[in-house]
Write a protein that holds these residues in place. Structure first.
Motif, PDB file in Angstrom:
ATOM      1  N   ALA A  20       0.708  -0.991   0.046  1.00  0.00           N
ATOM      2  CA  ALA A  20       0.087  -0.008   0.022  1.00  0.00           C
ATOM      3  C   ALA A  20       0.767   1.299   0.149  1.00  0.00           C
ATOM      4  O   ALA A  20       0.626   2.456  -0.640  1.00  0.00           O
ATOM      5  N   LYS A  21       1.855   1.201   0.822  1.00  0.00           N
ATOM      6  CA  LYS A  21       2.697   2.468   0.829  1.00  0.00           C
ATOM      7  C   LYS A  21       3.653   2.457  -0.391  1.00  0.00           C
ATOM      8  O   LYS A  21       3.637   3.748  -1.094  1.00  0.00           O
ATOM      9  N   ALA A  22       3.945   1.537  -0.950  1.00  0.00           N
ATOM     10  CA  ALA A  22       4.746   1.427  -2.107  1.00  0.00           C
ATOM     11  C   ALA A  22       3.618   2.009  -3.314  1.00  0.00           C
ATOM     12  O   ALA A  22       4.139   2.716  -4.275  1.00  0.00           O
ATOM     13  N   ARG A  23       2.535   1.575  -3.416  1.00  0.00           N
ATOM     14  CA  ARG A  23       1.473   2.111  -4.363  1.00  0.00           C
ATOM     15  C   ARG A  23       1.562   3.479  -4.235  1.00  0.00           C
ATOM     16  O   ARG A  23       1.114   4.368  -5.355  1.00  0.00           O
ATOM     17  N   ASP A  24       1.224   3.873  -3.269  1.00  0.00           N
ATOM     18  CA  ASP A  24       1.177   5.648  -2.785  1.00  0.00           C
ATOM     19  C   ASP A  24       2.458   6.408  -3.303  1.00  0.00           C
ATOM     20  O   ASP A  24       2.293   7.353  -4.159  1.00  0.00           O
ATOM     21  N   MET A  25       3.505   5.667  -3.209  1.00  0.00           N
ATOM     22  CA  MET A  25       4.820   6.285  -3.591  1.00  0.00           C
ATOM     23  C   MET A  25       4.858   6.614  -5.115  1.00  0.00           C
ATOM     24  O   MET A  25       5.076   7.574  -5.748  1.00  0.00           O
ATOM     25  N   ILE A  26       4.509   5.548  -5.814  1.00  0.00           N
ATOM     26  CA  ILE A  26       4.504   5.495  -7.476  1.00  0.00           C
ATOM     27  C   ILE A  26       3.346   6.353  -7.810  1.00  0.00           C
ATOM     28  O   ILE A  26       3.677   6.995  -8.821  1.00  0.00           O
ATOM     29  N   ALA A  27       2.263   6.413  -7.216  1.00  0.00           N
ATOM     30  CA  ALA A  27       1.276   7.325  -7.758  1.00  0.00           C
ATOM     31  C   ALA A  27       1.695   8.844  -7.454  1.00  0.00           C
ATOM     32  O   ALA A  27       1.257   9.708  -8.347  1.00  0.00           O
ATOM     33  N   ARG A  28       2.212   9.148  -6.473  1.00  0.00           N
ATOM     34  CA  ARG A  28       2.565  10.347  -6.231  1.00  0.00           C
ATOM     35  C   ARG A  28       4.031  10.615  -7.040  1.00  0.00           C
ATOM     36  O   ARG A  28       4.263  11.870  -7.532  1.00  0.00           O
ATOM     37  N   GLY A  29       4.957   9.719  -7.633  1.00  0.00           N
ATOM     38  CA  GLY A  29       5.925   9.943  -7.946  1.00  0.00           C
ATOM     39  C   GLY A  29       6.181   9.902  -9.534  1.00  0.00           C
ATOM     40  O   GLY A  29       7.009  10.644 -10.080  1.00  0.00           O
ATOM     41  N   SER A  30       5.226   9.094 -10.182  1.00  0.00           N
ATOM     42  CA  SER A  30       5.417   9.026 -11.579  1.00  0.00           C
ATOM     43  C   SER A  30       3.851   8.498 -12.072  1.00  0.00           C
ATOM     44  O   SER A  30       3.489   7.426 -12.045  1.00  0.00           O
ATOM     45  N   ASP A  83      12.629   1.899   7.267  1.00  0.00           N
ATOM     46  CA  ASP A  83      12.673   2.882   5.967  1.00  0.00           C
ATOM     47  C   ASP A  83      11.691   1.890   5.052  1.00  0.00           C
ATOM     48  O   ASP A  83      11.988   0.910   4.639  1.00  0.00           O
ATOM     49  N   ILE A  84      10.536   2.588   4.591  1.00  0.00           N
ATOM     50  CA  ILE A  84       9.514   1.691   3.904  1.00  0.00           C
ATOM     51  C   ILE A  84      10.435   1.445   2.521  1.00  0.00           C
ATOM     52  O   ILE A  84       9.989   0.436   2.046  1.00  0.00           O
ATOM     53  N   GLY A  85      10.971   2.366   1.884  1.00  0.00           N
ATOM     54  CA  GLY A  85      11.693   1.913   0.527  1.00  0.00           C
ATOM     55  C   GLY A  85      12.509   0.789   0.687  1.00  0.00           C
ATOM     56  O   GLY A  85      12.443  -0.115  -0.240  1.00  0.00           O
ATOM     57  N   PHE A  86      13.425   0.691   1.609  1.00  0.00           N
ATOM     58  CA  PHE A  86      14.244  -0.445   1.739  1.00  0.00           C
ATOM     59  C   PHE A  86      13.637  -1.605   1.999  1.00  0.00           C
ATOM     60  O   PHE A  86      13.951  -2.761   1.747  1.00  0.00           O
ATOM     61  N   ASP A  87      12.630  -1.663   3.208  1.00  0.00           N
ATOM     62  CA  ASP A  87      11.907  -2.579   3.460  1.00  0.00           C
ATOM     63  C   ASP A  87      11.122  -3.388   2.426  1.00  0.00           C
ATOM     64  O   ASP A  87      10.973  -4.577   2.235  1.00  0.00           O
ATOM     65  N   SER A  88      10.722  -2.577   1.498  1.00  0.00           N
ATOM     66  CA  SER A  88       9.773  -3.048   0.204  1.00  0.00           C
ATOM     67  C   SER A  88      10.817  -3.544  -0.875  1.00  0.00           C
ATOM     68  O   SER A  88      10.598  -4.728  -1.217  1.00  0.00           O
ATOM     69  N   PHE A  89      12.250  -3.121  -0.794  1.00  0.00           N
ATOM     70  CA  PHE A  89      13.099  -3.928  -1.587  1.00  0.00           C
ATOM     71  C   PHE A  89      13.406  -5.434  -1.184  1.00  0.00           C
ATOM     72  O   PHE A  89      13.606  -6.248  -1.879  1.00  0.00           O
ATOM     73  N   GLY A  90      13.492  -5.301   0.365  1.00  0.00           N
ATOM     74  CA  GLY A  90      13.793  -6.662   0.876  1.00  0.00           C
ATOM     75  C   GLY A  90      12.674  -7.501   0.534  1.00  0.00           C
ATOM     76  O   GLY A  90      13.006  -8.855   0.452  1.00  0.00           O
ATOM     77  N   GLN A  91      11.341  -7.171   0.701  1.00  0.00           N
ATOM     78  CA  GLN A  91      10.167  -8.033   0.450  1.00  0.00           C
ATOM     79  C   GLN A  91      10.252  -8.521  -1.252  1.00  0.00           C
ATOM     80  O   GLN A  91      10.252  -9.813  -1.405  1.00  0.00           O
ATOM     81  N   VAL A  92      10.486  -7.490  -2.084  1.00  0.00           N
ATOM     82  CA  VAL A  92      10.215  -8.051  -3.333  1.00  0.00           C
ATOM     83  C   VAL A  92      11.525  -8.882  -3.967  1.00  0.00           C
ATOM     84  O   VAL A  92      11.799  -9.788  -4.740  1.00  0.00           O
ATOM     85  N   LEU A 109       9.576  -2.476  -5.932  1.00  0.00           N
ATOM     86  CA  LEU A 109      10.923  -2.188  -6.809  1.00  0.00           C
ATOM     87  C   LEU A 109      10.913  -0.635  -6.869  1.00  0.00           C
ATOM     88  O   LEU A 109      11.842  -0.042  -6.513  1.00  0.00           O
ATOM     89  N   TYR A 110       9.858   0.046  -7.316  1.00  0.00           N
ATOM     90  CA  TYR A 110       9.731   1.243  -7.648  1.00  0.00           C
ATOM     91  C   TYR A 110      10.186   2.183  -6.067  1.00  0.00           C
ATOM     92  O   TYR A 110      10.751   3.093  -6.405  1.00  0.00           O
ATOM     93  N   ALA A 111       9.562   1.572  -5.243  1.00  0.00           N
ATOM     94  CA  ALA A 111       9.517   2.099  -3.695  1.00  0.00           C
ATOM     95  C   ALA A 111      11.024   2.526  -3.260  1.00  0.00           C
ATOM     96  O   ALA A 111      11.582   3.451  -2.802  1.00  0.00           O
ATOM     97  N   TRP A 112      11.883   1.386  -3.486  1.00  0.00           N
ATOM     98  CA  TRP A 112      13.199   1.383  -3.330  1.00  0.00           C
ATOM     99  C   TRP A 112      14.146   2.188  -4.339  1.00  0.00           C
ATOM    100  O   TRP A 112      14.893   3.211  -3.692  1.00  0.00           O
ATOM    101  N   CYS A 113      13.751   2.354  -5.643  1.00  0.00           N
ATOM    102  CA  CYS A 113      14.203   3.072  -6.520  1.00  0.00           C
ATOM    103  C   CYS A 113      14.230   4.638  -6.341  1.00  0.00           C
ATOM    104  O   CYS A 113      15.039   5.541  -6.139  1.00  0.00           O
ATOM    105  N   ARG A 114      12.748   4.987  -6.024  1.00  0.00           N
ATOM    106  CA  ARG A 114      12.508   6.349  -5.585  1.00  0.00           C
ATOM    107  C   ARG A 114      13.134   6.954  -4.248  1.00  0.00           C
ATOM    108  O   ARG A 114      13.579   7.946  -4.537  1.00  0.00           O
ATOM    109  N   ARG A 115      13.014   5.886  -3.264  1.00  0.00           N
ATOM    110  CA  ARG A 115      13.829   6.054  -2.128  1.00  0.00           C
ATOM    111  C   ARG A 115      15.075   6.585  -2.128  1.00  0.00           C
ATOM    112  O   ARG A 115      15.697   7.463  -1.538  1.00  0.00           O
ATOM    113  N   CYS A 116      15.952   5.584  -2.986  1.00  0.00           N
ATOM    114  CA  CYS A 116      17.385   5.920  -3.172  1.00  0.00           C
ATOM    115  C   CYS A 116      17.539   7.064  -3.837  1.00  0.00           C
ATOM    116  O   CYS A 116      18.656   7.897  -3.450  1.00  0.00           O
TER     117      CYS A 116
END
Length: 367
Positions: free
Chosen positions: A49-59, A128-137, A80-87
């Motif tokens: 859900a957090k990653a979906r929000d990040m991509i909706a706001r970022g691109s 950090d949501i972005g890095f935890d998202s990367f660990g998941q994917v 994956l996008y959440a990690w890229c965006r956060r980095c």
């Protein structure tokens, strides 16, 4: 020093008497390390859900294309996008993109990105949501630190104040910041690590996206003290370093932007050959993204020296048209073989694997 002896026997040292309510610390031999859990211990659904929000706001472009994937692939692309965006935000001092902010401690920031990424891959919490998202994917798609490192090196280039001297330097930068992301995206779609032809074409698509971004953002990058036009290109048309966005040179710079778009179209055409190997919905999503980003690049070229008076983007009706056209293209699945493939590709920039370490006993035996 040995304990004092009384009547031939060792005397035990006196233990401190505990006060009421105090407890002894657990001996280190029974302390347990943090368990390795995908996503750093976070539940998957909130991460998605957090990653979906990040991509909706970022691109909005990637959001539109990602909705065409099947649910499982769609959610992994968001993670994956959440990690890229956060980095990217950490390295550039941004929040979901936006204005570039000069960073003084870039080396430390890149080191932090690398440490948090490795920690996420090890299943440890990163806060950090972005890095935890990367660990998941990464746990779901089998992504490795070596694959992530190819992306992190792009942030390292920006952190070092790097500027491309030649066209190959430019494509090298595009490879690390976007082409390597294309490879990760293909891996998330289920492309095996040894499917080099498909991964090469996924890399080409990422490079095409970045070339379009560079052409569109020449003014924003210049305001942030960056320039990704090769120095040799600028010298060819007698544009002094750092002056390419000044009014006297805007017309000449528009010619270089058109050159970027021409390179973009080469990589875009090559990428479609790889998309032909994907499942229909994956192919549809990839071709939609290619059409949307390709349209951005072509708008920059068509506007000439007026391209940077306002930010170039595609409208919602235009996105719908590109998605519809991509559906037909994906259904037919007969990509046109380009007359000329891109001059530089993934094989030119991929970091070679480290040689295996010799067994310890062999080293001892040789000595």
């Amino acid at each position: 020093m040995s304990p004092p002896r009384v009547f031939g026997k060792a005397r035990r040292p006196r233990q401190k008497r505990l006060k009421r309510g105090e407890r002894m610390l657990a001996p280190s031999r029974i302390m347990r390390p943090t368990m390795a859990v995908a996503g750093g211990g976070r539940m998957r659904a909130p991460l998605v859900a957090k990653a979906r929000d990040m991509i909706a706001r970022g691109s909005t472009s990637f959001t539109a294309a990602s909705m065409l994937f099947a649910r499982g692939t769609r959610e992994r692309t968001w993670l994956l996008y959440a990690w890229c965006r956060r980095c990217d935000d950490i390295a550039d001092g941004q929040e979901l993109g936006g204005e570039l902010k000069p960073q003084a401690n870039t080396e430390d920031l890149v080191t932090g990105i690398r440490v948090l990424t490795r920690r996420a891959l090890e299943g440890q919490p990163t806060a950090d949501i972005g890095f935890d998202s990367f660990g998941q994917v990464a746990s779901e798609a089998g992504l490795t630190m070596e694959e992530a490192e190819e992306v992190i090196k792009g942030f390292e280039l920006d952190g070092d104040g790097w500027r491309p001297r030649t066209e190959k330097d430019l494509i090298r930068y595009c490879y690390h910041v976007a082409g390597a992301v294309g490879v990760l995206m293909a891996r998330v779609m289920g492309v095996p690590r040894d499917a080099d032809e498909v991964l090469d074409r996924a890399c080409d698509l990422g490079i095409a996206f970045q070339l379009a971004n560079i052409a569109r953002d020449l003014d924003e990058d210049d305001a942030g003290g960056r320039c990704y036009l090769p120095q040799e290109w600028l010298a060819e048309i007698d544009v002094p370093p750092g002056q390419h966005m000044k009014p006297p040179y805007r017309f000449a710079t528009s010619a270089l932007a058109a050159r970027l778009v021409q390179r973009m179209e080469q990589y875009e055409a090559a990428a479609k050959l790889g998309a032909a190997h994907l499942h229909f919905r994956q192919r549809w999503a990839v071709l939609s993204a290619a059409r949307i980003y390709g349209a951005i690049g072509r708008k920059v070229r068509d506007r000439g020296q007026l391209a940077w008076n306002s930010r170039v983007h595609t409208t919602t009706p235009e996105k719908i048209w590109h998605v519809a056209a991509a559906m037909w293209e994906a259904a037919v699945n007969r990509p046109i073989i380009p007359e000329q493939m891109p001059r530089y590709g993934r094989a030119d920039f991929l970091t070679p694997p480290a040689p295996p370490l010799a067994p310890l006993d062999e080293g001892i035996a040789e000595r």
